[in-house]
Design a protein around this motif. Structure first.
Motif, PDB file in Angstrom:
ATOM      1  N   ARG A  92     -22.621   6.234  14.516  1.00  0.00           N
ATOM      2  CA  ARG A  92     -22.313   5.128  13.867  1.00  0.00           C
ATOM      3  C   ARG A  92     -22.223   4.054  15.199  1.00  0.00           C
ATOM      4  O   ARG A  92     -21.579   4.304  16.081  1.00  0.00           O
ATOM      5  N   LYS A  93     -22.491   2.655  14.968  1.00  0.00           N
ATOM      6  CA  LYS A  93     -22.334   1.747  15.857  1.00  0.00           C
ATOM      7  C   LYS A  93     -20.775   1.333  15.612  1.00  0.00           C
ATOM      8  O   LYS A  93     -20.295   1.080  14.493  1.00  0.00           O
ATOM      9  N   GLY A  94     -20.031   1.093  16.702  1.00  0.00           N
ATOM     10  CA  GLY A  94     -18.654   0.509  16.535  1.00  0.00           C
ATOM     11  C   GLY A  94     -17.612   1.371  17.263  1.00  0.00           C
ATOM     12  O   GLY A  94     -18.068   2.501  17.830  1.00  0.00           O
ATOM     13  N   VAL A  95     -16.460   0.984  17.133  1.00  0.00           N
ATOM     14  CA  VAL A  95     -15.240   1.659  17.949  1.00  0.00           C
ATOM     15  C   VAL A  95     -14.599   3.032  16.675  1.00  0.00           C
ATOM     16  O   VAL A  95     -15.100   2.840  15.446  1.00  0.00           O
ATOM     17  N   VAL A  96     -13.860   3.807  17.213  1.00  0.00           N
ATOM     18  CA  VAL A  96     -13.467   4.926  16.424  1.00  0.00           C
ATOM     19  C   VAL A  96     -12.440   4.635  15.156  1.00  0.00           C
ATOM     20  O   VAL A  96     -12.403   4.978  14.146  1.00  0.00           O
ATOM     21  N   THR A  97     -11.972   3.405  15.363  1.00  0.00           N
ATOM     22  CA  THR A  97     -10.812   2.692  14.422  1.00  0.00           C
ATOM     23  C   THR A  97     -11.637   2.267  13.020  1.00  0.00           C
ATOM     24  O   THR A  97     -11.051   2.212  12.146  1.00  0.00           O
ATOM     25  N   ILE A  98     -13.067   1.872  13.099  1.00  0.00           N
ATOM     26  CA  ILE A  98     -13.669   1.646  11.956  1.00  0.00           C
ATOM     27  C   ILE A  98     -13.328   2.986  10.909  1.00  0.00           C
ATOM     28  O   ILE A  98     -13.167   2.773   9.954  1.00  0.00           O
ATOM     29  N   PRO A  99     -14.227   4.060  11.358  1.00  0.00           N
ATOM     30  CA  PRO A  99     -14.327   5.238  10.546  1.00  0.00           C
ATOM     31  C   PRO A  99     -12.829   5.817  10.178  1.00  0.00           C
ATOM     32  O   PRO A  99     -12.500   6.333   8.951  1.00  0.00           O
ATOM     33  N   LEU A 100     -12.051   5.633  11.165  1.00  0.00           N
ATOM     34  CA  LEU A 100     -10.595   5.918  10.816  1.00  0.00           C
ATOM     35  C   LEU A 100     -10.068   5.295   9.511  1.00  0.00           C
ATOM     36  O   LEU A 100      -9.168   5.724   8.781  1.00  0.00           O
ATOM     37  N   LYS A 101     -10.155   3.858   9.671  1.00  0.00           N
ATOM     38  CA  LYS A 101      -9.718   2.946   8.608  1.00  0.00           C
ATOM     39  C   LYS A 101     -10.268   3.368   7.358  1.00  0.00           C
ATOM     40  O   LYS A 101      -9.700   3.512   6.258  1.00  0.00           O
ATOM     41  N   GLU A 102     -11.600   3.531   7.458  1.00  0.00           N
ATOM     42  CA  GLU A 102     -12.181   3.913   6.145  1.00  0.00           C
ATOM     43  C   GLU A 102     -11.620   5.155   5.544  1.00  0.00           C
ATOM     44  O   GLU A 102     -11.686   5.423   4.469  1.00  0.00           O
ATOM     45  N   LEU A 103     -11.461   6.124   6.513  1.00  0.00           N
ATOM     46  CA  LEU A 103     -10.793   7.658   5.975  1.00  0.00           C
ATOM     47  C   LEU A 103      -9.739   7.355   5.174  1.00  0.00           C
ATOM     48  O   LEU A 103      -9.169   7.689   4.312  1.00  0.00           O
ATOM     49  N   LEU A 104      -8.612   6.486   5.905  1.00  0.00           N
ATOM     50  CA  LEU A 104      -7.386   6.117   5.337  1.00  0.00           C
ATOM     51  C   LEU A 104      -7.267   5.421   4.060  1.00  0.00           C
ATOM     52  O   LEU A 104      -6.571   5.631   3.054  1.00  0.00           O
ATOM     53  N   GLU A 105      -8.324   4.664   3.801  1.00  0.00           N
ATOM     54  CA  GLU A 105      -8.675   3.885   2.699  1.00  0.00           C
ATOM     55  C   GLU A 105      -9.240   4.887   1.343  1.00  0.00           C
ATOM     56  O   GLU A 105      -9.266   4.516   0.542  1.00  0.00           O
ATOM     57  N   GLY A 106      -9.891   5.807   1.967  1.00  0.00           N
ATOM     58  CA  GLY A 106     -10.729   6.577   0.947  1.00  0.00           C
ATOM     59  C   GLY A 106      -9.878   7.609   0.164  1.00  0.00           C
ATOM     60  O   GLY A 106      -8.572   7.329  -0.166  1.00  0.00           O
ATOM     61  N   ASP A 107     -10.500   8.604  -0.690  1.00  0.00           N
ATOM     62  CA  ASP A 107      -9.908   9.141  -1.398  1.00  0.00           C
ATOM     63  C   ASP A 107      -9.182  10.366  -0.959  1.00  0.00           C
ATOM     64  O   ASP A 107      -8.106  10.995  -1.699  1.00  0.00           O
ATOM     65  N   LYS A 108      -9.469  10.731   0.125  1.00  0.00           N
ATOM     66  CA  LYS A 108      -8.934  12.155   0.858  1.00  0.00           C
ATOM     67  C   LYS A 108      -7.393  11.497   1.142  1.00  0.00           C
ATOM     68  O   LYS A 108      -7.405  10.527   2.142  1.00  0.00           O
ATOM     69  N   LYS A 109      -6.435  12.314   1.085  1.00  0.00           N
ATOM     70  CA  LYS A 109      -5.285  12.001   1.708  1.00  0.00           C
ATOM     71  C   LYS A 109      -5.149  12.550   3.103  1.00  0.00           C
ATOM     72  O   LYS A 109      -5.541  13.546   3.476  1.00  0.00           O
ATOM     73  N   ILE A 110      -4.801  11.541   3.989  1.00  0.00           N
ATOM     74  CA  ILE A 110      -4.913  12.055   5.537  1.00  0.00           C
ATOM     75  C   ILE A 110      -3.219  12.168   5.711  1.00  0.00           C
ATOM     76  O   ILE A 110      -2.584  11.239   5.686  1.00  0.00           O
ATOM     77  N   ASP A 111      -2.923  13.573   6.267  1.00  0.00           N
ATOM     78  CA  ASP A 111      -1.540  13.767   6.545  1.00  0.00           C
ATOM     79  C   ASP A 111      -1.063  13.282   7.688  1.00  0.00           C
ATOM     80  O   ASP A 111       0.173  13.075   8.007  1.00  0.00           O
ATOM     81  N   ARG A 112      -1.895  13.471   8.760  1.00  0.00           N
ATOM     82  CA  ARG A 112      -1.530  13.259  10.287  1.00  0.00           C
ATOM     83  C   ARG A 112      -2.745  12.787  11.084  1.00  0.00           C
ATOM     84  O   ARG A 112      -3.793  13.363  10.773  1.00  0.00           O
ATOM     85  N   VAL A 113      -2.681  11.787  12.063  1.00  0.00           N
ATOM     86  CA  VAL A 113      -3.793  11.596  12.834  1.00  0.00           C
ATOM     87  C   VAL A 113      -3.174  11.939  14.535  1.00  0.00           C
ATOM     88  O   VAL A 113      -2.081  11.777  14.876  1.00  0.00           O
ATOM     89  N   VAL A 114      -4.176  12.614  15.142  1.00  0.00           N
ATOM     90  CA  VAL A 114      -4.090  12.876  16.333  1.00  0.00           C
ATOM     91  C   VAL A 114      -4.972  11.788  16.947  1.00  0.00           C
ATOM     92  O   VAL A 114      -6.171  12.168  16.989  1.00  0.00           O
TER      93      VAL A 114
END
Ligand code: FAD
Ligand code: FES
Ligand code: MG
Length: 278
Positions: A163-185
Protein backbone atom coordinates in the motif's frame (compact mmCIF):
# COMPACT_ATOMS: atom_id res chain seq x y z
CA UNK A 1 36.17 -11.75 20.63
CA UNK A 2 32.76 -12.57 19.20
CA UNK A 3 32.87 -14.26 15.81
CA UNK A 4 30.48 -13.44 12.99
CA UNK A 5 29.30 -16.87 11.85
CA UNK A 6 27.08 -15.64 9.03
CA UNK A 7 26.44 -12.37 7.24
CA UNK A 8 23.47 -11.57 5.02
CA UNK A 9 22.87 -8.30 3.18
CA UNK A 10 19.11 -7.80 3.53
CA UNK A 11 19.20 -4.60 1.47
CA UNK A 12 22.25 -2.62 0.26
CA UNK A 13 22.29 -0.75 3.62
CA UNK A 14 20.76 -3.23 6.04
CA UNK A 15 22.83 -6.21 7.13
CA UNK A 16 22.32 -9.26 9.31
CA UNK A 17 25.06 -10.81 11.44
CA UNK A 18 24.70 -14.09 13.25
CA UNK A 19 27.22 -13.92 16.08
CA UNK A 20 28.59 -16.61 18.38
CA UNK A 21 27.61 -15.38 21.84
CA UNK A 22 26.37 -18.33 23.95
CA UNK A 23 26.03 -16.33 27.18
CA UNK A 24 23.81 -13.77 25.48
CA UNK A 25 21.83 -16.41 23.58
CA UNK A 26 21.08 -18.31 26.79
CA UNK A 27 19.19 -15.41 28.37
CA UNK A 28 17.93 -13.35 25.40
CA UNK A 29 14.26 -12.36 25.33
CA UNK A 30 12.17 -10.36 22.85
CA UNK A 31 12.73 -6.60 23.18
CA UNK A 32 16.25 -6.74 24.64
CA UNK A 33 19.43 -5.40 23.08
CA UNK A 34 23.22 -5.76 23.08
CA UNK A 35 25.96 -3.14 23.12
CA UNK A 36 28.61 -3.79 20.46
CA UNK A 37 32.13 -2.49 20.00
CA UNK A 38 33.63 -3.14 16.59
CA UNK A 39 37.27 -2.88 17.73
CA UNK A 40 39.37 -1.79 20.72
CA UNK A 41 39.11 1.91 19.83
CA UNK A 42 35.49 1.74 18.75
CA UNK A 43 32.52 3.47 20.40
CA UNK A 44 29.73 1.42 21.92
CA UNK A 45 26.49 1.16 19.98
CA UNK A 46 23.27 -0.60 20.99
CA UNK A 47 21.60 -3.05 18.60
CA UNK A 48 18.41 -4.99 19.26
CA UNK A 49 18.50 -8.76 19.51
CA UNK A 50 16.59 -9.81 16.39
CA UNK A 51 16.82 -13.55 17.01
CA UNK A 52 18.73 -16.15 18.99
CA UNK A 53 19.42 -19.87 19.02
CA UNK A 54 20.09 -21.15 22.53
CA UNK A 55 21.38 -24.54 21.30
CA UNK A 56 23.80 -23.13 18.74
CA UNK A 57 24.72 -20.29 21.12
CA UNK A 58 24.13 -17.61 18.48
CA UNK A 59 22.50 -14.19 18.45
CA UNK A 60 21.28 -12.37 15.34
CA UNK A 61 21.45 -8.60 14.95
CA UNK A 62 20.21 -6.52 12.02
CA UNK A 63 21.63 -3.05 11.52
CA UNK A 64 21.36 -0.17 9.12
CA UNK A 65 24.38 1.83 7.97
CA UNK A 66 23.85 5.39 9.21
CA UNK A 67 27.22 6.68 10.45
CA UNK A 68 30.80 5.74 11.19
CA UNK A 69 30.32 2.77 13.52
CA UNK A 70 27.52 1.08 11.60
CA UNK A 71 29.52 1.56 8.37
CA UNK A 72 32.62 0.15 10.03
CA UNK A 73 30.56 -2.81 11.24
CA UNK A 74 29.32 -3.32 7.69
CA UNK A 75 32.91 -3.80 6.45
CA UNK A 76 33.21 -7.01 8.50
CA UNK A 77 32.78 -10.36 6.77
CA UNK A 78 31.73 -13.77 8.05
CA UNK A 79 34.52 -15.32 10.20
CA UNK A 80 35.71 -11.90 11.37
CA UNK A 81 34.91 -10.74 14.91
CA UNK A 82 33.73 -7.83 17.01
CA UNK A 83 35.63 -7.06 20.18
CA UNK A 84 32.66 -6.84 22.52
CA UNK A 85 29.05 -7.96 22.47
CA UNK A 86 27.45 -7.22 25.83
CA UNK A 87 23.98 -8.33 26.79
CA UNK A 88 21.20 -9.12 26.94
CA UNK A 89 20.46 -5.58 28.17
CA UNK A 90 17.21 -3.77 28.91
CA UNK A 91 13.89 -5.15 30.06
CA UNK A 92 12.16 -7.69 27.81
CA UNK A 93 8.92 -6.60 26.14
CA UNK A 94 5.92 -7.29 28.37
CA UNK A 95 4.12 -10.26 26.83
CA UNK A 96 0.71 -11.53 27.92
CA UNK A 97 -2.62 -12.45 26.40
CA UNK A 98 -4.17 -9.07 25.59
CA UNK A 99 -6.53 -10.23 22.79
CA UNK A 100 -5.66 -8.60 19.47
CA UNK A 101 -2.25 -6.95 19.20
CA UNK A 102 -1.18 -4.69 16.33
CA UNK A 103 2.58 -4.87 15.75
CA UNK A 104 3.76 -1.88 13.71
CA UNK A 105 7.34 -1.55 12.46
CA UNK A 106 9.36 0.60 10.12
CA UNK A 107 12.80 0.18 8.50
CA UNK A 108 15.42 -1.88 10.36
CA UNK A 109 12.96 -2.32 13.24
CA UNK A 110 11.17 -5.06 11.28
CA UNK A 111 13.87 -7.28 12.78
CA UNK A 112 12.96 -6.03 16.26
CA UNK A 113 9.23 -6.64 15.90
CA UNK A 114 9.51 -10.24 14.62
CA UNK A 115 10.46 -11.85 17.99
CA UNK A 116 7.85 -9.65 19.73
CA UNK A 117 5.08 -10.67 17.30
CA UNK A 118 6.15 -14.31 17.69
CA UNK A 119 6.02 -14.09 21.51
CA UNK A 120 2.65 -12.24 21.43
CA UNK A 121 1.19 -14.95 19.23
CA UNK A 122 2.65 -17.74 21.39
CA UNK A 123 0.87 -16.10 24.36
CA UNK A 124 -2.46 -16.57 22.55
CA UNK A 125 -2.93 -13.15 20.96
CA UNK A 126 -4.22 -12.50 17.48
CA UNK A 127 -1.40 -10.54 15.83
CA UNK A 128 -1.99 -8.01 13.06
CA UNK A 129 1.30 -6.65 11.75
CA UNK A 130 1.99 -3.56 9.70
CA UNK A 131 5.44 -3.11 8.16
CA UNK A 132 6.49 0.11 6.45
CA UNK A 133 9.43 0.99 4.20
CA UNK A 134 10.57 3.96 2.15
CA UNK A 135 10.39 1.96 -1.09
CA UNK A 136 10.42 -1.54 -2.59
CA UNK A 137 14.23 -1.84 -2.45
CA UNK A 138 14.17 -1.50 1.34
CA UNK A 139 11.72 -4.38 1.93
CA UNK A 140 13.07 -7.35 3.91
CA UNK A 141 11.77 -10.13 6.19
CA UNK A 142 8.22 -9.93 4.83
CA UNK A 143 7.97 -13.74 5.05
CA UNK A 144 9.39 -13.85 8.56
CA UNK A 145 6.83 -11.34 9.84
CA UNK A 146 3.99 -13.00 7.90
CA UNK A 147 4.88 -16.35 9.52
CA UNK A 148 4.38 -14.95 13.03
CA UNK A 149 1.28 -12.83 12.25
CA UNK A 150 -2.39 -13.60 11.60
CA UNK A 151 -2.55 -10.70 9.15
CA UNK A 152 0.14 -8.59 7.53
CA UNK A 153 -0.10 -5.20 5.82
CA UNK A 154 2.93 -3.85 3.90
CA UNK A 155 3.28 -0.15 3.06
CA UNK A 156 5.86 1.85 1.13
CA UNK A 157 6.07 5.65 1.21
CA UNK A 158 6.19 5.84 -2.60
CA UNK A 159 3.74 3.00 -3.33
CA UNK A 160 6.39 0.93 -5.16
CA UNK A 161 5.32 -2.13 -3.09
CA UNK A 162 2.21 -2.90 -1.02
CA UNK A 163 0.00 0.00 0.00
CA UNK A 164 1.17 3.54 -0.69
CA UNK A 165 1.73 5.72 2.35
CA UNK A 166 2.95 5.54 5.93
CA UNK A 167 2.08 2.88 8.53
CA UNK A 168 -0.22 5.16 10.51
CA UNK A 169 -2.84 5.07 7.69
CA UNK A 170 -3.64 1.32 8.00
CA UNK A 171 -3.15 1.62 11.79
CA UNK A 172 -5.91 4.26 11.98
CA UNK A 173 -8.15 2.14 9.73
CA UNK A 174 -7.67 -0.85 12.05
CA UNK A 175 -8.60 1.26 15.08
CA UNK A 176 -11.70 2.58 13.31
CA UNK A 177 -12.71 -0.89 12.08
CA UNK A 178 -14.87 -3.66 13.60
CA UNK A 179 -12.03 -5.55 15.25
CA UNK A 180 -11.18 -4.46 18.78
CA UNK A 181 -7.46 -3.71 19.06
CA UNK A 182 -6.29 -4.33 22.61
CA UNK A 183 -2.66 -3.23 22.36
CA UNK A 184 -0.29 -1.69 19.85
CA UNK A 185 3.48 -2.21 19.74
CA UNK A 186 5.15 0.35 17.45
CA UNK A 187 8.89 0.25 16.74
CA UNK A 188 10.94 2.17 14.20
CA UNK A 189 12.32 5.64 13.58
CA UNK A 190 11.42 8.06 16.39
CA UNK A 191 9.10 10.11 14.21
CA UNK A 192 7.18 6.98 13.21
CA UNK A 193 6.78 5.92 16.85
CA UNK A 194 5.63 9.42 17.79
CA UNK A 195 2.97 9.51 15.07
CA UNK A 196 1.85 5.94 15.79
CA UNK A 197 1.32 6.98 19.43
CA UNK A 198 -0.58 10.12 18.36
CA UNK A 199 -2.75 7.94 16.10
CA UNK A 200 -3.72 5.52 18.87
CA UNK A 201 -4.15 8.10 21.66
CA UNK A 202 -7.71 9.21 20.73
CA UNK A 203 -8.77 5.54 20.70
CA UNK A 204 -7.33 4.93 24.18
CA UNK A 205 -5.35 1.87 23.04
CA UNK A 206 -2.16 1.36 25.06
CA UNK A 207 0.82 1.73 22.75
CA UNK A 208 4.28 0.42 23.56
CA UNK A 209 7.27 1.96 21.80
CA UNK A 210 10.95 0.98 21.98
CA UNK A 211 12.98 4.15 22.44
CA UNK A 212 16.36 4.69 20.80
CA UNK A 213 18.20 7.53 22.52
CA UNK A 214 22.00 7.72 22.41
CA UNK A 215 23.51 5.14 24.78
CA UNK A 216 27.00 4.59 26.10
CA UNK A 217 27.30 1.95 28.84
CA UNK A 218 23.81 0.46 28.49
CA UNK A 219 23.73 -0.41 32.19
CA UNK A 220 22.25 2.66 33.89
CA UNK A 221 25.50 4.39 34.90
CA UNK A 222 26.24 7.21 32.44
CA UNK A 223 22.79 8.84 32.21
CA UNK A 224 23.11 9.58 28.47
CA UNK A 225 19.97 7.65 27.59
CA UNK A 226 17.68 9.63 29.90
CA UNK A 227 14.18 10.29 28.64
CA UNK A 228 11.09 11.89 30.19
CA UNK A 229 8.11 9.58 30.59
CA UNK A 230 4.96 11.10 32.08
CA UNK A 231 7.15 13.90 33.53
CA UNK A 232 9.52 11.46 35.24
CA UNK A 233 13.15 10.89 34.28
CA UNK A 234 13.88 7.33 33.17
CA UNK A 235 17.02 5.65 31.83
CA UNK A 236 16.09 3.85 28.64
CA UNK A 237 18.76 1.16 29.01
CA UNK A 238 17.54 -0.13 32.37
CA UNK A 239 13.95 1.16 32.70
CA UNK A 240 13.17 0.44 29.01
CA UNK A 241 13.70 0.43 26.10
CA UNK A 242 9.91 -0.14 26.03
CA UNK A 243 7.69 2.67 27.32
CA UNK A 244 4.11 3.86 27.02
CA UNK A 245 4.13 5.95 23.83
CA UNK A 246 1.41 8.24 25.18
CA UNK A 247 3.72 9.31 28.04
CA UNK A 248 6.93 10.00 26.07
CA UNK A 249 8.32 13.53 25.73
CA UNK A 250 9.04 13.12 22.00
CA UNK A 251 10.46 16.61 21.42
CA UNK A 252 13.06 16.17 24.16
CA UNK A 253 14.03 12.72 22.82
CA UNK A 254 14.46 14.04 19.28
CA UNK A 255 16.50 17.02 20.45
CA UNK A 256 18.81 14.78 22.51
CA UNK A 257 19.30 12.39 19.56
CA UNK A 258 20.72 15.31 17.56
CA UNK A 259 23.16 16.63 20.21
CA UNK A 260 26.32 15.21 18.58
CA UNK A 261 25.41 15.58 14.90
CA UNK A 262 28.52 17.72 14.14
CA UNK A 263 30.89 15.31 15.90
CA UNK A 264 29.23 12.30 14.23
CA UNK A 265 29.58 13.91 10.80
CA UNK A 266 33.22 14.82 11.43
CA UNK A 267 34.04 11.38 12.74
CA UNK A 268 32.52 9.75 9.63
CA UNK A 269 34.45 12.08 7.32
CA UNK A 270 37.75 11.41 9.10
CA UNK A 271 37.17 7.66 8.92
CA UNK A 272 36.24 7.80 5.24
CA UNK A 273 39.32 9.92 4.52
CA UNK A 274 41.52 7.44 6.39
CA UNK A 275 40.14 4.71 4.14
CA UNK A 276 41.09 6.74 1.09
CA UNK A 277 37.62 7.72 -0.14
CA UNK A 278 35.69 10.94 0.23
P1 FAD B 1 26.36 8.18 14.04
O1 FAD B 1 26.62 9.02 12.83
O2 FAD B 1 27.35 8.21 15.16
O3 FAD B 1 24.94 8.53 14.59
C1 FAD B 1 23.76 8.60 13.80
C2 FAD B 1 22.59 8.80 14.74
O4 FAD B 1 22.43 7.58 15.51
C3 FAD B 1 22.83 9.88 15.79
O5 FAD B 1 22.42 11.14 15.33
C4 FAD B 1 22.11 9.39 17.00
O6 FAD B 1 20.75 9.80 16.99
C5 FAD B 1 22.20 7.87 16.88
N1 FAD B 1 23.31 7.35 17.68
C6 FAD B 1 24.63 7.70 17.59
N2 FAD B 1 25.36 7.07 18.51
C7 FAD B 1 24.49 6.32 19.24
C8 FAD B 1 24.64 5.46 20.36
N3 FAD B 1 25.82 5.24 20.93
N4 FAD B 1 23.52 4.90 20.85
C9 FAD B 1 22.31 5.07 20.28
N5 FAD B 1 22.11 5.88 19.22
C10 FAD B 1 23.19 6.50 18.71
N6 FAD B 1 20.08 0.43 14.90
C11 FAD B 1 20.01 -0.59 14.02
O7 FAD B 1 20.38 -0.42 12.86
N7 FAD B 1 19.53 -1.83 14.37
C12 FAD B 1 19.09 -2.09 15.63
O8 FAD B 1 18.68 -3.21 15.93
C13 FAD B 1 19.14 -1.03 16.58
N8 FAD B 1 18.71 -1.22 17.83
C14 FAD B 1 18.80 -0.21 18.75
C15 FAD B 1 18.40 -0.48 20.05
C16 FAD B 1 18.47 0.51 21.01
C17 FAD B 1 18.04 0.21 22.42
C18 FAD B 1 18.95 1.81 20.66
C19 FAD B 1 19.04 2.87 21.70
C20 FAD B 1 19.37 2.07 19.36
C21 FAD B 1 19.30 1.06 18.39
N9 FAD B 1 19.73 1.27 17.08
C22 FAD B 1 19.66 0.24 16.17
C23 FAD B 1 20.32 2.55 16.63
C24 FAD B 1 21.85 2.42 16.56
O9 FAD B 1 22.38 2.22 17.84
C25 FAD B 1 22.44 3.69 15.92
O10 FAD B 1 22.00 3.77 14.57
C26 FAD B 1 23.96 3.67 15.95
O11 FAD B 1 24.42 3.82 17.25
C27 FAD B 1 24.52 4.77 15.04
O12 FAD B 1 25.93 4.76 15.14
P2 FAD B 1 26.85 5.35 13.99
O13 FAD B 1 28.19 5.62 14.58
O14 FAD B 1 26.82 4.46 12.81
O15 FAD B 1 26.13 6.67 13.54
FE1 FES C 1 24.22 4.96 30.22
FE2 FES C 1 21.68 4.26 29.87
S1 FES C 1 23.27 4.21 28.43
S2 FES C 1 22.59 5.13 31.63
MG1 MG D 1 28.77 7.05 15.97
Amino acid sequence: MYQILAREDLTPEIHLFEIAAPEVARKAQAGQFVVIRVDEKGERIPLTIADWDREKGTVTVVFMEVGKTTRKLATLKADESVVSFTGPLGLPTHIEKFGTVACVAGGFAIATIVPIARAMRAAGNKVISIMGFRNKDMVFWEDRLRNVSDELIVTTDDGSYGRKGVVTIPLKELLEGDKKIDRVVAIGPTVMMKFSSLTTQPFGVKTIVSLNPIMVDGTGMCGVCRVSIGGMTKFTCVDGPDFDGHQVDWDELMARQRIYLDEEKRSLELWQRSRGRR
